[in-house]
Design a protein around this motif. Structure first.
Motif, mmCIF file in Angstrom:
data_model
loop_
_atom_site.group_PDB
_atom_site.id
_atom_site.type_symbol
_atom_site.label_atom_id
_atom_site.label_comp_id
_atom_site.label_asym_id
_atom_site.label_seq_id
_atom_site.Cartn_x
_atom_site.Cartn_y
_atom_site.Cartn_z
ATOM 1 N N VAL A 163 31.775 -10.420 9.684
ATOM 2 C CA VAL A 163 31.168 -11.515 10.435
ATOM 3 C C VAL A 163 31.483 -12.782 9.710
ATOM 4 C CG1 VAL A 163 28.712 -11.844 10.972
ATOM 5 C CG2 VAL A 163 29.387 -9.724 11.306
ATOM 6 N N SER A 164 31.450 -13.767 10.329
ATOM 7 C CA SER A 164 31.839 -15.122 9.764
ATOM 8 C C SER A 164 31.091 -16.271 10.408
ATOM 9 C CB SER A 164 33.202 -15.227 9.340
ATOM 10 O OG SER A 164 33.410 -16.237 8.331
ATOM 11 N N ASN A 165 31.789 -17.449 9.933
ATOM 12 C CA ASN A 165 31.323 -18.671 10.417
ATOM 13 C C ASN A 165 30.009 -18.599 11.385
ATOM 14 O OD1 ASN A 165 34.325 -17.600 11.176
ATOM 15 N ND2 ASN A 165 34.535 -19.987 12.144
ATOM 16 N N ILE A 166 29.017 -18.406 10.278
ATOM 17 C CA ILE A 166 27.560 -18.340 10.480
ATOM 18 C C ILE A 166 27.079 -19.802 10.544
ATOM 19 C CG2 ILE A 166 25.352 -17.418 9.612
ATOM 20 C CD1 ILE A 166 26.939 -15.105 8.405
ATOM 21 N N GLU B 162 17.641 -19.474 15.946
ATOM 22 C CA GLU B 162 18.944 -18.967 16.583
ATOM 23 C C GLU B 162 20.001 -19.052 15.562
ATOM 24 O OE1 GLU B 162 20.422 -19.200 21.151
ATOM 25 O OE2 GLU B 162 20.147 -21.135 20.165
ATOM 26 N N VAL B 163 20.837 -18.185 15.726
ATOM 27 C CA VAL B 163 22.020 -18.460 14.634
ATOM 28 C C VAL B 163 23.318 -17.823 15.401
ATOM 29 C CG1 VAL B 163 21.454 -16.004 13.707
ATOM 30 C CG2 VAL B 163 23.084 -17.488 12.417
ATOM 31 N N GLY B 164 24.361 -18.527 15.409
ATOM 32 C CA GLY B 164 25.564 -18.085 16.056
ATOM 33 C C GLY B 164 26.788 -17.407 14.953
ATOM 34 N N SER B 165 27.474 -16.622 15.285
ATOM 35 C CA SER B 165 28.480 -16.241 14.288
ATOM 36 C C SER B 165 29.684 -15.642 14.943
ATOM 37 C CB SER B 165 27.799 -15.014 13.272
ATOM 38 O OG SER B 165 27.241 -14.133 14.098
ATOM 39 N N ASP C 204 19.321 -19.833 4.940
ATOM 40 C CA ASP C 204 21.113 -19.347 5.092
ATOM 41 C C ASP C 204 21.377 -18.167 4.301
ATOM 42 O OD1 ASP C 204 21.322 -21.766 6.354
ATOM 43 O OD2 ASP C 204 22.791 -22.627 4.833
ATOM 44 N N ALA C 205 20.782 -17.674 3.343
ATOM 45 C CA ALA C 205 21.082 -16.564 2.605
ATOM 46 C C ALA C 205 20.460 -15.573 3.169
ATOM 47 C CB ALA C 205 20.652 -16.621 1.101
ATOM 48 N N ALA C 206 19.022 -15.638 3.483
ATOM 49 C CA ALA C 206 18.297 -14.437 4.298
ATOM 50 C C ALA C 206 18.832 -14.101 5.696
ATOM 51 C CB ALA C 206 16.779 -14.835 4.338
ATOM 52 N N VAL C 207 19.438 -15.080 6.443
ATOM 53 C CA VAL C 207 20.106 -14.884 7.549
ATOM 54 C C VAL C 207 21.372 -14.349 7.674
ATOM 55 C CG1 VAL C 207 21.193 -16.149 9.637
ATOM 56 C CG2 VAL C 207 18.863 -16.938 9.011
ATOM 57 N N ALA C 208 22.199 -14.641 6.579
ATOM 58 C CA ALA C 208 23.338 -14.005 6.185
ATOM 59 C C ALA C 208 23.061 -12.751 5.877
ATOM 60 C CB ALA C 208 24.321 -14.989 5.235
ATOM 61 N N ALA C 209 22.189 -12.542 5.026
ATOM 62 C CA ALA C 209 22.028 -11.153 4.421
ATOM 63 C C ALA C 209 21.632 -10.055 5.915
ATOM 64 C CB ALA C 209 20.839 -11.022 3.534
ATOM 65 N N PHE C 210 20.863 -10.730 6.631
ATOM 66 C CA PHE C 210 20.309 -9.966 7.802
ATOM 67 C C PHE C 210 21.607 -9.628 8.656
ATOM 68 C CE2 PHE C 210 19.359 -9.351 12.252
ATOM 69 C CZ PHE C 210 18.062 -8.662 12.311
#
Ligand SMILES: [Fe+2]
Lengths: 422, 178
Positions: B105-108, B119-122, B23-29
């Motif tokens: 950017v939010s609601n990740i 796959e990630v939605g935001s 989660d942290a890596a995806v949010a950081a990306f």
């Protein structure tokens, strides 16, 4: 006379703001001029509404504006294409929302008045109390609607004379040319429209869409990263080498003849003849070798059908006036009937590259127009449109200039001045 | 002071990593991608992509046949490279000067996680100052769906779909990075 028209707009005389080689910028910014244009150009004259291929089935409709008036282009049960006000005849509620749909009838959300696809009022809930007889009520419609090669035009006042006269020989030739590119003579405008909203005047779009002078400068960023397009020989090679022309076809219809400067067959499609052998064969079978070869060289027209239809090579665009300082430029790829899906996909991809708010061309055109709007925002000032005045020639009744010349702007404004007479 | 090392991913299949770490890596990306886009740092933003890519801004919900219906942006690698190079000429007048932008950017949400792809939605809200002519402050909002891959100890994107809230409507110039 439209009772909604302000007295100022009704009597406004713009003739002194247009000379043979100068136009005053207030014509882009003055709200009274805009109101007068709605009346004199879009109400009193013909303008483009849509294409028959957009409503292929019974009950299909697309939503458009004639001037600022919301209308529906509808396919009736008889298979005819008609134009109806998108406004209930009772209390004026908009009937259809969204850009397109398919209906068996049009029913108003407010009190439930229901209309046939032809606009006749068919049902009024609680009919005993109804005043005016239903038979006397119907959706408003432009007094004149006519079509040419599938292109549907409306003249709300009904006083503009025949469409064929407005189009003239020049306009008809241009529409024939676009339709003839299809081996079946049919266009297939089914890919949807993208709208580009711009804080600039609609006439700037009519002019910049048909400006052969700006390509090298305003669009330099594209040519630098995408060399080898057909525009290199047709518009960018230098004033003396470029043999392309521009043409004022009369009635405000203006054209850029880039095709004269192409350096090879099918340059406009960005591919070789062997890659589209099916198309070449089908077109030759349908049109005969001579016309087919002419079309394969020339590709699609680049022209404005006055006031609001841009034949933008393999795109069609509608210029929608919103206010003096706001315009929506809608476009759709010019997909053809009777060609392979791959051919049309190629056209779609080209359209995505060039057009729309994220395309490689149109955002820069929008920016130039928007800066004109900013610069003319005060009392305005004069524009010089004299380029090429000394070298344009007559071919029949057409005026023809170098592709970079303002022969086309002068043609646009000459007609504008004539139709804007109160 | 030095900036912290970028979200180094530990070795191993993505779906077997510690979920908090992933989660942290995806949010950081996503945060980094947003900042690079906001600041029109074209080269660095382009470097976030893998080789075989799709960058899509559909004209409506992103559920249609792209070969039959038109899109605002529908880029493969080649076209995206042209887009970036055009911006880099300094003559792309629709972005001269570049629009100052900031997006939130939010609601990740991770939508699916495989061994080396996720796959990630935001959601995003973007404020853009259109400095090229009108000086309008424009608000853009929508949902992004990214497909991310492991590239060594980092993430890289192969697909980004931006579904604008107003994708069915006429839009003003959108010559910046969404
Ligand atoms: Fe242009």
């Amino acid at each position: 006379m439209n009772p909604a028209l302000s007295a100022v707009a009704a009597s406004l005389d713009v003739s002194e703001r247009i000379t043979p080689d100068r136009v005053h910028g207030s014509l882009y910014t003055d709200p009274d001029v805009f109101d007068a244009e709605l009346q004199r150009i879009f109400h009193r004259g013909w303008s483009f509404v849509g294409h028959e291929s957009e409503v292929p089935g019974v009950g299909d409709w697309v939503s458009r504006r004639v001037g600022r008036d919301p209308v529906l282009l509808v396919r009736t049960r008889a298979g005819e294409v008609t134009v109806l006000a998108n406004r209930c005849a009772h209390r004026g509620v908009q009937l259809c929302t969204g850009s397109s749909g398919t209906n068996g009838s049009f029913s108003c959300m407010f009190h439930g008045w229901t209309y046939a696809l032809t606009g006749e009022l068919r049902a009024v809930p609680q009919p005993i109390g109804q005043g005016t007889a239903a038979a006397e009520l119907a959706l408003d419609r432009p007094r004149a609607v006519d079509r040419y090669r599938g292109f549907v035009f409306a003249n709300p006042s009904g006083g503009a004379g025949p469409l064929a006269e407005h189009l003239g020989v020049g306009g008809r030739e241009l529409l024939d040319w676009a339709a003839d590119l299809s081996p079946t003579g049919e266009l297939d405008l089914s890919a949807g429209w993208l709208g580009q909203r711009s804080p600039s005047n609609w006439k700037m779009w009519a002019e910049s869409d048909n400006d052969g002078y700006h390509l090298g400068r305003l669009h330099a960023s594209l040519w630098r990263v995408a060399p080898g397009t057909q525009y290199e020989s047709a518009a960018l090679a230098g004033e003396e080498r470029v043999v392309s022309t521009c043409r004022d076809r009369g009635n405000g219809h203006i054209e850029l003849e880039f095709w004269k400067g192409y350096d090879k067959d099918l340059a406009w499609l960005g591919t070789g003849r062997e890659k589209v052998a099916d198309y070449v064969a089908a077109l030759t079978a349908a049109r005969g070798a001579e016309r087919a070869e002419e079309l394969l060289w020339k590709g699609p027209p680049h022209a404005l059908i006055f006031p609001n239809l841009f034949l933008g090579e393999m795109n069609l665009a509608i210029i929608e006036p919103v206010s003096a300082g706001q315009t929506i430029h809608h476009h759709t790829p010019l997909l053809l009937g009777g060609v392979s899906p791959g051919f049309n996909t190629r056209v779609l991809r080209q359209s995505e590259a060039a057009m729309g708010p994220a395309g490689f061309l149109l955002p820069d055109d929008a920016t130039a127009s928007e800066r004109m709007q900013v610069a003319f925002a005060g009392t305005g000032g004069w524009m010089d449109l004299s380029r090429g005045l000394q070298r344009e020639v007559f071919e029949g009744t057409d005026r023809v200039g170098h592709v970079s010349d303002e022969t086309v702007n002068r043609g646009f404004w000459r007609h504008y001045r004539a139709v804007m007479t109160p | 002071m030095s900036s912290p090392a970028r979200s180094a991913l530990p070795d191993g299949a993505l779906h077997q990593l510690d979920p908090l770490l992933l989660d942290a890596a995806v949010a950081a990306f996503l945060n980094r991608e947003s900042r690079l886009a906001d600041e029109s740092r074209y080269e660095e933003w382009l470097a976030l992509w893998t080789d075989d890519i799709h960058y899509w801004v559909p004209s409506g919900a992103g559920n249609y046949d792209r070969d039959r219906r038109i899109s605002f942006i529908n880029d493969n690698r080649n076209r995206l490279t042209t887009r970036i190079r055009q911006l880099q000429t300094g003559l792309r007048y629709a972005q001269t000067p570049v629009s100052p932008m900031r997006r939130v950017v939010s609601n990740i949400e991770l939508l699916s996680v495989g061994a080396d792809e996720l796959e990630v939605g935001s959601n995003f809200v973007l404020y853009e100052l259109s400095l090229q002519a009108s000086n309008e402050l424009r608000i853009w909002a929508g949902r992004s769906t990214h497909v991310l891959h492991r590239r060594d100890s980092e993430l890289a994107m192969s697909r980004k779909v931006v579904e604008l809230v107003n994708a069915s409507q006429p839009l003003p110039n959108m010559a910046f990075l969404l």
